[in-house]
Design a protein around this motif. Structure first.
Motif, mmCIF file in Angstrom:
data_model
loop_
_atom_site.group_PDB
_atom_site.id
_atom_site.type_symbol
_atom_site.label_atom_id
_atom_site.label_comp_id
_atom_site.label_asym_id
_atom_site.label_seq_id
_atom_site.Cartn_x
_atom_site.Cartn_y
_atom_site.Cartn_z
ATOM 1 N N UNK A 194 0.976 -1.430 0.217
ATOM 2 C CA UNK A 194 0.285 0.113 -0.397
ATOM 3 C C UNK A 194 1.014 0.812 0.204
ATOM 4 N N UNK A 195 1.937 1.106 0.805
ATOM 5 C CA UNK A 195 3.058 2.590 0.935
ATOM 6 C C UNK A 195 3.416 2.018 -0.674
ATOM 7 N N UNK A 225 -5.664 16.774 -4.711
ATOM 8 C CA UNK A 225 -5.111 17.342 -2.950
ATOM 9 C C UNK A 225 -5.579 16.888 -1.815
ATOM 10 N N UNK A 226 -6.442 15.878 -1.927
ATOM 11 C CA UNK A 226 -7.819 14.941 -0.998
ATOM 12 C C UNK A 226 -6.701 13.533 -0.474
ATOM 13 N N UNK A 227 -6.014 13.975 0.232
ATOM 14 C CA UNK A 227 -4.444 13.084 0.550
ATOM 15 C C UNK A 227 -5.743 12.267 1.824
ATOM 16 N N UNK A 228 -6.614 12.690 2.211
ATOM 17 C CA UNK A 228 -6.992 11.821 3.078
ATOM 18 C C UNK A 228 -7.719 10.113 2.319
ATOM 19 N N UNK A 229 -8.564 11.427 1.698
ATOM 20 C CA UNK A 229 -8.756 10.009 0.988
ATOM 21 C C UNK A 229 -8.284 9.428 -0.466
ATOM 22 N N UNK A 230 -7.390 9.717 -0.427
ATOM 23 C CA UNK A 230 -6.283 9.025 -1.268
ATOM 24 C C UNK A 230 -5.694 7.542 -0.597
ATOM 25 N N UNK A 231 -5.629 8.156 0.678
ATOM 26 C CA UNK A 231 -5.514 7.001 1.959
ATOM 27 C C UNK A 231 -6.442 6.239 2.532
ATOM 28 N N UNK A 232 -7.864 6.432 2.297
ATOM 29 C CA UNK A 232 -9.192 5.768 1.634
ATOM 30 C C UNK A 232 -9.361 4.495 1.385
ATOM 31 N N UNK A 282 -6.565 -2.830 2.121
ATOM 32 C CA UNK A 282 -6.204 -4.357 3.475
ATOM 33 C C UNK A 282 -7.403 -4.564 4.094
ATOM 34 N N UNK A 283 -8.475 -4.327 4.197
ATOM 35 C CA UNK A 283 -9.523 -4.384 4.508
ATOM 36 C C UNK A 283 -10.018 -5.407 3.407
#
Lengths: 123, 493, 496
Positions: free
Chosen positions: B178-179, C414-421, C427-428
């Motif tokens: 993922x990273x 620039x939507x880093x949080x959503x990229x993270x989601x 993984x989930x």
């Protein structure tokens, strides 16, 4: 303020009725456990929409859009929503039929038409 | 940079093992045919990699066909010196490891051997693809395929313990994936390209904080390098059959991690940007800590394979350490340590596997006098162990010598001290094994019961190679490492 | 008038006429229905491909039903996007119908075979109509045809829990259609037209009107119910899980994807990017809902023991990806969303086909029951593994491409949080799919309830083809993207 609100609501009493009918329908769908009553609620909801279409097509003093010979100054009601609603009525009837058929089979299988009495049904 | 010559050889190096995996699956009912596919594929893969060596040694590059991917990116292969080092090491050792596997798996009468050989072949294909990746997205593709297809090998035994270890393995490596993806996406956003370019593709225009965070993301992405504290999947992976531990978890998978860091520092950031961001210090600190702690952890292991695994953890960080020096000597030493550590560590694992399958002993405390019953095996073990400690006449000294020069040049006495301390620790965890094996006596009779030839021959050969590379390190790894180091640092010498 | 000049309407007519043919011939011989259905859908696939190639070659097609010109007459407007969706959805329907063969007599009572097949054709009719139409009231009608066929199909099996699931779907589906109809009414009041292209141009001057905003709100509620966007997804798990296996394939792929298409069409072609970003700023809300759907869907999927329910909740999560792309609303993320329509369709189709063949052949439906699947049914297990890999987003599968594009779109804006989601969600997803892989490949002994041998060819082949498509589009995403990218630009540029 309040008066103007009441006035505008009264002027548009057809919208008020539509909203009231829709809410009654949705209430029945959500709150009733009886599967038939839910379908009735659905029908009320759909009827509200039908009325909305029909009432918006109405023109004050309008008549049916049939062209009469010599009558040039007639105001016609918009016919399109009416035809659309014929289709919607057919769709509504079909939905009701499917819903009732399902209810019959649920009754055959579970012996009840109350949603909360059907075993093993979770959200 | 001169244009890369087109060749089908890189594609063949990836395609042959992939094709072999299908043939292996198809001939699962006939063990002899199945295993000859493995051997044929191993030799053919090695030859196609070898065929690339002359061009690369002459300073050229070889490109392969590319498949268009998203947004102007493509899945493409390109062979350069650094990639060739990794590919030659893995494909060459695959031949020996295949012979060894046949001996090992048959001796233990393992189940599901078809799945084993099939997944093994796919894993090697992904290692080849990884070594020859022309850009980050291709590398990511093979990196993840490698994760997925090594998983069945790790949990091969199917026992609850193996499944637990497998879960840990897959969790660590998928999280690191993922990273990796995050890093790839961000890099693409910053630069509009993902091609590995000597000197780097990222520019210092971007906010330094973002670049530093991105570097950390890359570092986490390459958790396959087993740096601490992201190392603990590696000892767990030792539940796998020994040939897997030997080739994949001492050579291919873990070196994919360090190789990825080489690509990151040399070809994505470039040494100037890495130094400007101070990321070389971070890398050096992580590597130094891992070298020392890995060795200390190794001391505490009684299971031979686990001790070797911690030794791998520690040795891999030598490569990261060399890389962090950002100097020709450091990077050359780092790259040379890839093949040299590989031959030595695979020898050690081969020996451990021979002991497990022949004598049924996994723990060092059980191995009293094993040097008398299995003299050849344990002699080879001794040679390789001496090499890991960095003593002559084994090739470990060569790469470590370069690394020592690198630390001295860089004026970092602390790192020099780490290297020396680690050598002492290496000796501390290897010599007791040799002592137990040769100088203690077991209660049982000590008639010679050596491992079958299919296991003995590979391990003698790898031990011989370890010695050979001491005398002729330029054949061809030293030269390739020098070429790659020159390319990365831009210093020709 | 040649047949080809009527090409846009043929995909709707072929299944409709064949449905009658299948019904009539089914009276005489029950076995006659299946070949007719397969032939009709095969023809339909060919038509869809023809339509796509003529749109790619010759630009959008506007077809006037009955020769009446829009905006008065009904228009079928074919552009890259809907031709693409049709070319994705119809082949999957064909495969599902081939797959359905062995399930009749097992999951579906043999005496219902004819009506089962006829309903599948009616479903195809509705789907083609929904995709091709350029008239918003027509969209509602075809939506209801699709839904009615789907309600009946879900309840067609022997599984008695499917009755309640179908009933709930019926209630929610009808509510959703009701809201869409109300939205249509408001748009008609505001503009006096029902043609989508005409609407788009007339609405452009009315973006500040409360009427238009109300219409949009009704559409939004209706469409989110239809696409099962969290928190309006509650009808979905039961419907997917308890339907007969081939129906699960169809509704999780064709119906779900066409609903997603309708959402795209209404949001971007009737209303426009400018409207949903500036005048009725809904994109951030959609993005949050999508993010919650992605995470919550996966978390609930982890808790499931029933494999089909697990796949259903996974759909809640994966449909969130499409909404996510809409929420980001830039070309890259939208391309990801449209690619997800393709990628998720083939992958979920493969998964439901794999699990479906186990269940249809009398096997268990809990996760533990799949222990030893790989030994008993190697192809079925492999198909599941490939589909799971695509859901997780392992590179080399279609799922990765959409994940990559969506993450790139999120980072670019620039939507880093959503990229993270997006990234963390894989993984989930891995958590619940890996459980199945683990038991099916590495269990000590096979579950005794599993079928003794591999599923029949007519089940394996469609499943394997879907899995192969997953891999093909993962390695060569350029093939679909060459259509998707211009389609998305057209869509974001406004106007159908």
């Amino acid at each position: 303020m309040i008066e103007s609100l009441i006035e505008s609501l009264l002027l548009r009493y057809n919208y008020v009725m539509v909203v009231v009918l829709m809410l009654i329908g949705i209430y029945a769908i959500i709150a009733k456990s009886n599967l038939i009553k839910k379908i009735i609620g659905l029908n009320i909801f759909q009827t509200a929409i039908l009325l909305f279409y029909i009432s918006m097509a109405d023109v004050v003093g309008g008549t049916a859009p049939i062209i009469e010979e010599g009558a040039t100054d007639l105001v016609y009601v918009n016919p399109l929503p009416h035809t659309l609603m014929l289709t919607a009525i057919v769709v509504g009837v079909c939905t009701t039929a499917v819903g009732l058929a399902l209810t019959v089979r649920i009754y055959e299988n579970y012996g009840t038409i109350h949603e909360d009495e059907i075993p093993g049904v979770e959200a | 940079m001169e244009a890369a010559a087109l060749s089908l050889a890189p594609a063949a190096a990836v395609g042959i093992p992939l094709a072999a995996s299908i043939l292996i699956l198809a001939s699962g009912r006939y063990p002899n045919i199945r295993e000859s596919w493995t051997l044929i594929a191993a030799v053919a893969t090695f030859l196609s990699v070898l065929s690339l060596a002359p061009q690369v040694l002459a300073g050229g590059q070889v490109g392969g066909p590319g498949i268009p991917f998203v947004g102007g990116l493509s899945l493409a292969l390109r062979v350069d010196a650094a990639g060739l080092i990794f590919a030659l090491t893995s494909s060459g050792l695959w031949i020996l490891n295949s012979i060894y596997s046949i001996g090992y798996m048959r001796t233990l009468q393992e189940h599901d051997q078809t799945r084993f050989y099939c997944c093994f072949a796919v894993s090697i294909a992904s290692v080849m693809g990884l070594a020859f990746s022309a850009n980050i997205i291709t590398m990511f593709l093979w990196y993840e395929i490698l994760t997925v297809f090594t998983y069945p090998l790790v949990v091969h035994e199917g026992t609850p313990a193996a499944m637990r270890a497998g879960r840990k393995y897959i969790a660590y490596l998928l999280v690191s994936g993922v990273f990796f993806l995050f890093a790839a996406v961000t890099t693409y956003w910053l630069t509009g390209t993902l091609d590995f370019t000597p000197g780097g593709i990222l520019s210092a225009d971007a906010p330094p904080l973002l670049l530093s965070a991105l570097f950390v993301a890359y570092l986490i992405a390459f958790a396959k390098a087993a740096w601490m504290p992201l190392h603990s999947w590696l000892p767990s992976a030792m539940v796998a059959p020994t040939p897997v531990s030997a080739l994949l978890h001492a050579v291919a998978v873990v070196k994919a991690g360090v190789f990825g860091m080489v690509r990151t520092v040399g070809y994505v950031y470039g040494i100037d940007l890495t130094r400007a961001l101070g990321m070389n210090l971070l890398l050096a600190a992580v590597a130094a800590a891992t070298i020392i702690l890995g060795s200390i952890f190794a001391l505490r292991q009684d299971s031979l394979k686990k001790r070797l695994a911690y030794s791998t953890v520690s040795q891999l960080s030598y490569i990261l350490l060399g890389l962090s020096l950002l100097s020709p000597a450091g990077i050359e030493g780092a790259l040379m340590h890839i093949p040299f550590h590989a031959v030595m560590k695979i020898t050690l694992f081969f020996c451990a596997g021979a002991v497990i399958s022949t004598a049924g002993k996994e723990y060092i405390s059980q191995m009293r006098g094993i040097g008398r019953t299995m003299p050849v095996t344990m002699a080879m073990f001794g040679i390789a162990a001496v090499g890991i400690c960095g003593l002559p006449p084994v090739c470990g000294l060569v790469s470590k010598w370069f690394l020592l020069i690198g630390t001295a040049e860089a004026g970092l006495p602390l790192l020099t001290a780490v290297m020396i301390a680690s050598a002492v620790l290496n000796a501390a965890y290897f010599f007791p094994i040799i002592h137990t094996a040769f100088f203690e006596r077991s209660a049982a009779d000590d008639a010679v019961r050596e491992a079958p030839l299919a296991m003995l021959i590979p391990l003698v050969l790898t031990a011989a190679a370890s010695v050979l590379f001491f005398f002729v390190p330029d054949l061809p790894f030293g030269r390739l490492a020098a070429l790659a180091a020159a390319e990365i640092t831009g210093v020709r010498y | 008038m040649t047949l080809l000049s009527n090409l846009p309407v043929l995909p709707v007519l072929v299944p409709l006429v064949s449905a009658v043919a299948a019904l009539v011939s089914g009276w005489y011989d029950r076995r006659a229905a299946r070949p007719i259905v397969i032939l009709a859908l095969a023809l339909d696939c060919a038509l869809a491909v023809l339509l796509l190639s003529s749109v790619v070659g010759g630009g959008p097609i506007s077809y006037h039903l009955g020769g009446y010109a829009p905006p008065l007459g009904i228009e079928f407007a074919v552009d890259l996007l809907n031709a693409f969706v049709l070319a994705v959805v119809l082949p999957i329907m064909l495969l599902a119908v081939v797959f359905a063969g062995p399930t009749v007599g097992r999951e579906v009572p043999a005496e219902k075979a004819v009506s089962f097949y006829v309903l599948l054709l009616l479903l195809a009719t509705g789907i083609c109509g929904m995709t091709l139409t350029g008239d918003i009231f027509n969209l509602y009608v075809f939506l209801e045809i699709t839904s009615l066929a789907a309600y009946a199909l879900i309840a067609a099996g022997r599984e008695q829990r499917s009755l309640v699931a179908s009933y709930r779907y019926m209630i929610m589906g009808s509510l959703s259609a009701g809201f869409i109809l109300l939205g249509t009414a408001h748009l008609y009041v505001a503009t006096g037209t029902l043609n989508m292209a005409d609407l788009a141009s007339r609405l452009a001057t009315l973006y500040d009107s409360t009427l238009v905003h109300t219409a949009f709100a009704f559409f939004l509620v209706g469409l989110t119910i239809k696409t099962a966007l969290f928190p309006l997804h509650l009808w979905l798990p039961g419907a997917y899980a308890y339907a007969p296996s081939p129906v699960s394939i169809v509704i999780s792929t064709a119906v779900a994807k066409v609903s997603a298409y309708a959402t795209l069409r209404v949001l971007f072609s009737v209303f426009t990017t400018a409207f949903i970003v500036e005048y009725f700023p809904i994109t951030d809300v959609l993005l949050w809902l999508a993010a919650i759907a992605i995470i919550a869907g996966s978390v609930v999927a982890i808790a499931q023991t029933d494999v089909k329910k697990m796949l259903a909740y996974s759909s809640v999560s994966q449909m969130g990806y499409i909404m996510f792309g809409i929420g980001v609303a830039d070309p890259v993320a939208m391309a990801g969303a449209v690619f997800q329509i393709l990628g998720h369709a083939v992958a979920k189709g493969a998964l439901f086909a794999s699990v479906g063949s186990v269940i249809a052949l009398g096997g268990p439906r809990d996760v533990r029951g799949l222990a030893g699947l790989a030994a008993r049914m190697p192809v079925t297990a492999a198909v599941f593994a490939v589909g799971a890999a695509s859901m997780i987003g392992i590179p080399g599968t279609a799922g990765f491409v959409s994940k990559f594009l969506l993450a790139l779109g999120a980072v670019e804006s620039g939507r880093w949080v959503f990229a993270g989601v997006i990234l963390a969600s894989s993984l989930l997803t891995a958590v619940y799919f890996w459980r199945v892989i683990e038991v099916s490949y590495f269990a000590d002994e096979a579950d005794p309830r599993l079928p003794a041998k591999e599923a029949p060819l007519s089940m394996i082949v469609p499943a394997a083809l879907l899995a192969a498509a997953c891999v093909l589009f993962g390695i060569a995403p350029d093939i679909p993207l060459s259509v998707i990218e211009p389609a998305v630009l057209l869509l974001l540029g406004g106007g159908p």
